[in-house]
Design a protein around this motif. Structure first.
Motif, PDB file in Angstrom:
ATOM      1  N   SER A 200      69.584  53.834  38.848  1.00 10.85           N
ATOM      2  CA  SER A 200      68.956  53.833  37.518  1.00 10.85           C
ATOM      3  C   SER A 200      70.008  53.791  36.408  1.00 10.85           C
ATOM      4  CB  SER A 200      68.065  55.069  37.354  1.00 10.85           C
ATOM      5  OG  SER A 200      68.840  56.260  37.316  1.00 10.85           O
ATOM      6  N   LYS A 201      71.185  54.353  36.693  1.00  8.37           N
ATOM      7  CA  LYS A 201      72.266  54.329  35.698  1.00  8.37           C
ATOM      8  C   LYS A 201      72.872  52.934  35.558  1.00  8.37           C
ATOM      9  CE  LYS A 201      71.997  58.790  35.145  1.00  8.37           C
ATOM     10  NZ  LYS A 201      71.461  59.366  33.880  1.00  8.37           N
ATOM     11  N   ARG A 202      72.639  52.088  36.537  1.00 11.10           N
ATOM     12  CA  ARG A 202      73.216  50.741  36.544  1.00 11.10           C
ATOM     13  C   ARG A 202      72.166  49.652  36.347  1.00 11.10           C
ATOM     14  NH1 ARG A 202      75.998  54.293  39.058  1.00 11.10           N
ATOM     15  NH2 ARG A 202      78.265  54.130  39.353  1.00 11.10           N
ATOM     16  N   THR A 203      70.939  50.065  36.069  1.00  9.20           N
ATOM     17  CA  THR A 203      69.856  49.107  35.850  1.00  9.20           C
ATOM     18  C   THR A 203      69.499  49.115  34.372  1.00  9.20           C
ATOM     19  OG1 THR A 203      69.013  49.519  38.088  1.00  9.20           O
ATOM     20  CG2 THR A 203      67.515  48.467  36.531  1.00  9.20           C
ATOM     21  N   ARG A 204      70.095  48.179  33.647  1.00  7.30           N
ATOM     22  CA  ARG A 204      69.936  48.164  32.189  1.00  7.30           C
ATOM     23  C   ARG A 204      69.213  46.918  31.681  1.00  7.30           C
ATOM     24  NH1 ARG A 204      75.189  49.931  33.291  1.00  7.30           N
ATOM     25  NH2 ARG A 204      75.622  52.087  32.662  1.00  7.30           N
ATOM     26  N   SER A 205      69.204  45.866  32.455  1.00  8.87           N
ATOM     27  CA  SER A 205      68.631  44.609  31.985  1.00  8.87           C
ATOM     28  C   SER A 205      67.563  44.118  32.949  1.00  8.87           C
ATOM     29  CB  SER A 205      69.734  43.546  31.856  1.00  8.87           C
ATOM     30  OG  SER A 205      70.256  43.220  33.136  1.00  8.87           O
ATOM     31  N   ARG A 206      66.892  43.047  32.547  1.00  8.02           N
ATOM     32  CA  ARG A 206      65.890  42.422  33.398  1.00  8.02           C
ATOM     33  C   ARG A 206      66.517  41.896  34.685  1.00  8.02           C
ATOM     34  NH1 ARG A 206      62.904  37.443  30.676  1.00  8.02           N
ATOM     35  NH2 ARG A 206      65.092  36.848  30.533  1.00  8.02           N
ATOM     36  N   SER A 207      67.702  41.318  34.580  1.00  6.88           N
ATOM     37  CA  SER A 207      68.393  40.813  35.754  1.00  6.88           C
ATOM     38  C   SER A 207      68.760  41.946  36.705  1.00  6.88           C
ATOM     39  CB  SER A 207      69.660  40.055  35.332  1.00  6.88           C
ATOM     40  OG  SER A 207      70.403  39.633  36.453  1.00  6.88           O
TER      41      SER A 207
ATOM     42  N   LEU B 289      58.768  55.817  42.779  1.00  7.83           N
ATOM     43  CA  LEU B 289      60.036  56.337  42.281  1.00  7.83           C
ATOM     44  C   LEU B 289      61.182  55.372  42.552  1.00  7.83           C
ATOM     45  CD1 LEU B 289      59.804  60.116  43.276  1.00  7.83           C
ATOM     46  CD2 LEU B 289      59.580  59.125  40.995  1.00  7.83           C
ATOM     47  N   TYR B 290      61.249  54.851  43.789  1.00  2.10           N
ATOM     48  CA  TYR B 290      62.322  53.917  44.143  1.00  2.10           C
ATOM     49  C   TYR B 290      62.349  52.715  43.203  1.00  2.10           C
ATOM     50  CZ  TYR B 290      62.735  56.326  48.678  1.00  2.10           C
ATOM     51  OH  TYR B 290      62.913  57.242  49.679  1.00  2.10           O
ATOM     52  N   VAL B 291      61.178  52.106  43.017  1.00  4.24           N
ATOM     53  CA  VAL B 291      61.110  50.846  42.275  1.00  4.24           C
ATOM     54  C   VAL B 291      61.131  51.080  40.767  1.00  4.24           C
ATOM     55  CG1 VAL B 291      59.786  48.740  41.937  1.00  4.24           C
ATOM     56  CG2 VAL B 291      59.862  49.797  44.187  1.00  4.24           C
ATOM     57  N   LEU B 292      60.428  52.109  40.303  1.00  2.00           N
ATOM     58  CA  LEU B 292      60.308  52.354  38.866  1.00  2.00           C
ATOM     59  C   LEU B 292      61.658  52.641  38.230  1.00  2.00           C
ATOM     60  CD1 LEU B 292      58.203  52.661  36.576  1.00  2.00           C
ATOM     61  CD2 LEU B 292      58.167  55.113  37.091  1.00  2.00           C
ATOM     62  N   PHE B 293      62.465  53.456  38.890  1.00  3.43           N
ATOM     63  CA  PHE B 293      63.729  53.869  38.287  1.00  3.43           C
ATOM     64  C   PHE B 293      64.935  53.097  38.804  1.00  3.43           C
ATOM     65  CE2 PHE B 293      60.964  57.647  38.031  1.00  3.43           C
ATOM     66  CZ  PHE B 293      60.977  57.824  36.645  1.00  3.43           C
ATOM     67  N   GLY B 294      64.917  52.700  40.067  1.00  4.12           N
ATOM     68  CA  GLY B 294      66.097  52.056  40.633  1.00  4.12           C
ATOM     69  C   GLY B 294      66.025  50.554  40.729  1.00  4.12           C
ATOM     70  N   GLY B 295      64.822  49.979  40.612  1.00  6.72           N
ATOM     71  CA  GLY B 295      64.675  48.535  40.687  1.00  6.72           C
ATOM     72  C   GLY B 295      65.198  47.959  41.987  1.00  6.72           C
ATOM     73  N   MET B 296      65.694  46.744  41.930  1.00  4.83           N
ATOM     74  CA  MET B 296      66.153  46.046  43.131  1.00  4.83           C
ATOM     75  C   MET B 296      67.387  46.695  43.741  1.00  4.83           C
ATOM     76  SD  MET B 296      65.823  43.736  45.395  1.00  4.83           S
ATOM     77  CE  MET B 296      64.726  42.411  44.910  1.00  4.83           C
ATOM     78  N   LEU B 297      68.250  47.290  42.931  1.00  9.35           N
ATOM     79  CA  LEU B 297      69.461  47.908  43.472  1.00  9.35           C
ATOM     80  C   LEU B 297      69.108  49.074  44.383  1.00  9.35           C
ATOM     81  CD1 LEU B 297      72.526  47.904  43.521  1.00  9.35           C
ATOM     82  CD2 LEU B 297      72.508  49.406  41.516  1.00  9.35           C
ATOM     83  N   ALA B 298      68.206  49.950  43.938  1.00 13.06           N
ATOM     84  CA  ALA B 298      67.784  51.073  44.778  1.00 13.06           C
ATOM     85  C   ALA B 298      67.021  50.584  46.000  1.00 13.06           C
ATOM     86  CB  ALA B 298      66.913  52.031  43.966  1.00 13.06           C
ATOM     87  N   THR B 299      66.138  49.617  45.797  1.00 17.02           N
ATOM     88  CA  THR B 299      65.365  49.072  46.912  1.00 17.02           C
ATOM     89  C   THR B 299      66.283  48.479  47.977  1.00 17.02           C
ATOM     90  OG1 THR B 299      63.493  48.578  45.463  1.00 17.02           O
ATOM     91  CG2 THR B 299      63.599  47.384  47.540  1.00 17.02           C
ATOM     92  N   THR B 300      67.311  47.760  47.542  1.00 17.41           N
ATOM     93  CA  THR B 300      68.257  47.148  48.475  1.00 17.41           C
ATOM     94  C   THR B 300      68.971  48.196  49.317  1.00 17.41           C
ATOM     95  OG1 THR B 300      68.609  45.227  47.041  1.00 17.41           O
ATOM     96  CG2 THR B 300      70.328  45.722  48.648  1.00 17.41           C
TER      97      THR B 300
END
Length: 549
Positions: A54-61, A194-205
């Motif tokens: 979540s700390k590294r997910t700042r943009s749409r990309s 929680l995984y997807v909402l805050f971590g996006g693709m990076l957490a999911t990966t």
């Protein structure tokens, strides 16, 4: 129930393991403390990863594709994590346990789809796409209708998958952990959000990578321990299995599961081409930096999955030898406790004791968490990027607005998944993933493939062919033996075959071809002219401005 009727539940990757055989009442086990402790450790670690991501997910990309910074090896592991599901581990090993050699044939069958992705799709998909496969399908065609079709196909596949996953998660926890079904479904839904909402693709990966590594480790340990028992001799393994199995030498003969060649061909086509049309798998190719890394992703994923399915073959035969002949794992009637889908779990107990049993139980449940996270992100991106940003706002939505819609969709999908899991608790949900693969093969794959390779494709042809493929798959599945007879209770099916992909794919391709070549409009001419530009960019990946066609 016929064996062929449970094939979708046992074989198709991503489905809740053996869903057909665990529908209805499930005997709840006593609380497995070791499994719960190990599961809590896994959840704690993945929640920490989510916080880090979540700390590294700042943009749409960052949110959709982890900024394109995932390496080919990491992405290959994550893709394998999506495919090496609880179905693959528990269901296929159970299939080998009950039917022997046939389990190997079917466990490796859908791997044929990966060379198709490697040689036909991966490079062009990465060069042309940005966040979803609809970016590619709509590149030279009209945005609104094509993105609407792609998003609808994606959402149907995601919904069918989620139902199977949520029901399977509840049944799995009842069997392995001794917890209540409703608790299990709610827990999976909350963690998924929680995984997807805050971590996006990076957490999911990273959730998928960790789960893949743990599952590979567990399966390897089990296979090695089995081979140690038989002196590392496959001949001894097979001989001992034949001596204790009720079918004897028949377990070494293939061809006993699908007796109808049309159904067998249709199943094979659905597995092969459905894989190349799954939205949550296609989305993974946008997480790497370039086409070279996309190809490496497929190479690594195929290697990991091939190795894993080879292990499940050993595990299945090991279960015959070490579990099938051991009365400690059977109930008063002589049946395997918990059903045949528990064969791998009982084998874990036999070779590693209660501690390893707890580890395998926790890993089996973790597989579902990893899959539902990927599905949720794919569904959210279809709504926010394809429908909201591109169709409703016509490309005028800001990045912040699109992300807000995506996160709202994630929360809604969480509630929907929990509700569907509760609603379908007592239902036979085995057909749902079979239908999901058929839709992916009949709607998503034809349009994606033809948009990249056929210069005469037009919006009219793609729309008619795609919708007809989707509807044909759904209608034939409803009229077939699985739903019409087993679910709805009719005496005979209207459509006589188990799987619809053979006919629904044919309808999709023929309709797309026919209505494209007969389209002589000015818009069709312009779309054909843009193919040359698309072809050059699909080879180089240079100069692509998505949404600015």
């Amino acid at each position: 129930m016929k064996k062929s009727a449970i094939l979708p539940a046992l074989l198709l990757p991503g489905i809740a393991w053996g869903a057909d055989s665990i529908s209805g009442a499930v005997q709840q086990r006593s609380t497995n403390v070791e499994a719960i402790v190990m599961f809590v450790i896994f959840v704690t670690a993945t929640l920490f990863i989510t916080w880090w991501a979540s700390k590294r997910t700042r943009s749409r990309s960052d949110y959709y594709t982890a900024g394109g910074n995932i390496t080919g090896l990491q992405n290959g592991l994550a893709i394998a994590g999506d495919f090496m599901s609880a179905a693959s581990f528990l269901g296929i090993s159970a299939l080998v346990y009950t039917s022997g050699y046939d389990g190997l044939i079917y466990s490796l069958g859908f791997l044929v789809g990966w060379p198709i992705i490697l040689f036909l799709i991966a490079e062009r998909l990465r060069n042309l796409g940005r966040y979803t496969f609809a970016d590619v399908a709509s590149y030279r065609l009209k945005q609104k209708p094509i993105r609407t079709l792609s998003a609808c196909g994606s959402l149907v596949v995601v919904a069918l998958y989620l139902i199977a996953q949520m029901v399977g998660a509840g049944k799995l926890i009842q069997l392995l952990f001794g917890l209540d079904y409703l608790v299990a479904v709610v827990l999976v839904g909350i963690l998924m959000v929680l995984y997807v909402l805050f971590g996006g693709m990076l957490a999911t990966t990273w959730v998928q990578i960790i789960k893949a590594v743990l599952l590979l480790f567990g399966a390897t340990f089990m296979a090695v321990m089995v081979m140690k028992v038989v002196g590392f001799s496959f001949s001894s393994l097979f001989s001992e299995a034949m001596s204790v199995h009720a079918k004897g030498a028949a377990i070494m003969r293939p061809g006993g599961l699908v007796h109808d060649p049309i159904s067998a061909l249709s199943l094979g086509l659905g597995l092969m081409f459905g894989t190349a049309g799954l939205p949550h798998i296609l989305m993974r190719f946008f997480t790497v930096s370039d086409a070279r890394e996309a190809r490496k992703s497929v190479f690594y994923a195929t290697g990991f999955m091939g190795y894993f399915y080879f292990l499940t073959f050993i595990i299945g035969f090991g279960a015959i030898v070490l579990v099938g002949a051991n009365p400690a794992f059977k109930d008063a009637s002589g049946q395997l406790i918990g059903g045949t889908n528990m064969a791998a779990v009982h084998l874990a107990d036999a070779v590693g004791g209660n501690l390893f049993l707890g580890f395998i139980s926790a890993v089996a449940f973790a597989t579902i968490l990893a899959v539902v996270a990927g599905l949720t992100l794919a569904g959210a991106s279809a709504v926010s990027h394809d429908l909201y940003a591109s169709v409703i706002r016509k490309g005028e939505a800001t990045e912040l607005e699109e992300l807000r819609v995506s996160k709202i969709t994630v929360v809604l999908l969480g509630f929907v998944a929990i509700a569907l899991g509760v609603l379908f608790e007592k239902q036979n949900i085995a057909f749902m993933v079979g239908l999901a693969f058929s839709i992916a093969a009949s709607c998503n794959f034809p349009i994606l493939l033809l948009s990249m390779y056929w210069s005469k494709l037009t919006t009219r042809g793609a729309m008619i062919g795609g919708w007809l493929g989707l509807l044909t798959a759904v209608i034939l599945m409803i009229l077939g033996p699985t739903i019409w007879v087993q679910v709805l209770g009719h005496a005979k099916p209207i459509y006589p075959y188990e799987y619809p992909a053979l006919f629904s794919m044919l309808v999709a391709f023929v309709a797309t071809w026919l209505f494209s070549i007969t389209d002589h409009s000015e818009n069709a001419a312009a779309e054909r002219a843009r193919f040359r530009v698309q072809f050059v960019r699909s080879q180089t990946g240079i100069g692509i401005q998505q949404g600015k066609h």
